[in-house]
Design an enzyme around this catalytic site. Structure first.
Site, PDB file in Angstrom:
ATOM      1  N   CYS A  39      43.672   2.009 -34.573  1.00 40.17           N
ATOM      2  CA  CYS A  39      42.488   2.876 -34.702  1.00 40.17           C
ATOM      3  C   CYS A  39      42.896   4.342 -34.794  1.00 40.17           C
ATOM      4  O   CYS A  39      43.331   4.950 -33.807  1.00 40.17           O
ATOM      5  CB  CYS A  39      41.559   2.646 -33.509  1.00 40.17           C
ATOM      6  SG  CYS A  39      40.191   3.820 -33.401  1.00 40.17           S
ATOM      7  N   CYS A  42      40.871   6.768 -32.614  1.00 40.37           N
ATOM      8  CA  CYS A  42      41.264   6.605 -31.206  1.00 40.37           C
ATOM      9  C   CYS A  42      42.459   7.507 -30.888  1.00 40.37           C
ATOM     10  O   CYS A  42      42.518   8.131 -29.822  1.00 40.37           O
ATOM     11  CB  CYS A  42      41.635   5.158 -30.909  1.00 40.37           C
ATOM     12  SG  CYS A  42      40.274   3.983 -31.115  1.00 40.37           S
TER      13      CYS A  42
END
Length: 303
Positions: A39, A42
């Site tokens: 991700c 993230c």
């Protein structure tokens, strides 16, 4: 969180979550960051949330990161549909979704709001309770004219709580009371910009400004004679107020400043009202004397 029918891996994840999140959340605010290695957002959020949570650790904030690929059951219990998803958990329950906060400022704003509403136990609160009687002692000494003793007390408290605005305010005002204005200036300059906005520090700034502008005057008879000759000599009245302030006669100073406002509130771009407000700030906005003087000012302004 029921574990009946779960695999051993999920049971282990639930137990780890209980230890890392649920138990600490009984007294702390636990920030749970759901993320994954693949991700990108993230990874962008990670350094921001880690820094903010580290900054707020003493306030009772703890960060726990949950990899959704390794903790699918935990993620499903929180109904995580996309990542990064960030929840604030207190006493085992989510109390806020912080997923939309992507900047340091936004995260701090959310945390400040939550911390003001929840009974979080923190090192800061414990320390504040410990030093509160000492601060009160120092303030009492300052109010009683024992500036040297007050300075000693506030210096000792500062060794315990070097980042406490109330303590630093007391230390600054003690220096001002002792006439150590350059030392007060130097200490003030060292404070972080954010702390300089604190109301307690603003009070110390006001005290320092007054001390710079209102020095003790041994003989005020000359300016009193000027005022007796012309009651509308606002410059003389302002000079008298400044001298009275420098001599520690705040009642007399306030009376003269209020009289200028009553006679000509716009004089010198409202200098008398500005000086009054600085005096109020220096004394302390919660002080009963300030409340009484503010009522007098309001009566003049709105009569």
């Amino acid at each position: 969180m029921a574990t009946l029918g779960l695999s051993e891996a999920d049971k282990a994840a639930v137990e780890a979550f209980r230890q890392d999140v649920v138990e600490p959340s009984r007294t702390s605010l636990v920030i749970v960051d759901f993320w994954a290695e693949w991700c990108g957002p993230c990874k962008q959020l990670a350094p921001v949330i880690e820094k903010v949570c580290a900054d707020y650790a003493s306030k009772g904030v703890k960060l726990v990161k949950v990899n959704v690929d390794e903790n699918g059951f935990i993620a499903s219990q929180f109904r995580v549909q996309s990542i990064p998803t960030v929840y604030a958990v207190f006493q085992g329950q989510p109390v806020a979704d912080l997923s939309q906060a992507r900047t340091e400022g936004q995260l701090k704003q959310y945390l400040d709001q939550l911390l003001s509403q929840l009974p979080i136990e923190s090192d800061e609160k414990a320390q504040a309770e410990e030093i509160a009687p000492l601060i009160a002692m120092g303030e009492e000494m300052l109010a009683g004219g024992e500036a040297e003793r007050a300075l000693s007390v506030f210096q000792q408290i500062a060794d315990i709580a070097p980042d406490n605005a109330e303590v630093l305010s007391g230390l600054l005002r003690a220096l001002v009371a002792l006439g150590q204005l350059d030392e007060a200036d130097a200490l003030l300059a060292e404070l972080p910009a954010e702390m300089q906005k604190d109301q307690a520090i603003e009070r110390a700034k006001a005290a320092l400004a007054l001390a710079r502008n209102a020095r003790p005057v041994a003989d005020l008879s000359g300016v009193e004679a000027r005022l007796a000759a012309d009651a509308d000599d606002h410059e003389a009245r302002f000079e008298l107020a400044t001298g009275l302030m420098g001599n520690g006669d705040r009642d007399g100073a306030a009376e003269q400043l209020l009289e200028i406002v009553r006679r000509d509130r716009a004089w010198n771009d409202g200098a008398a009202r500005t000086q009054l407000l600085t005096l109020f700030e220096a004394v302390g906005l919660e002080d009963p004397w300030v409340s009484a003087q503010r009522r007098k000012l309001s009566q003049i302004l709105f009569s």
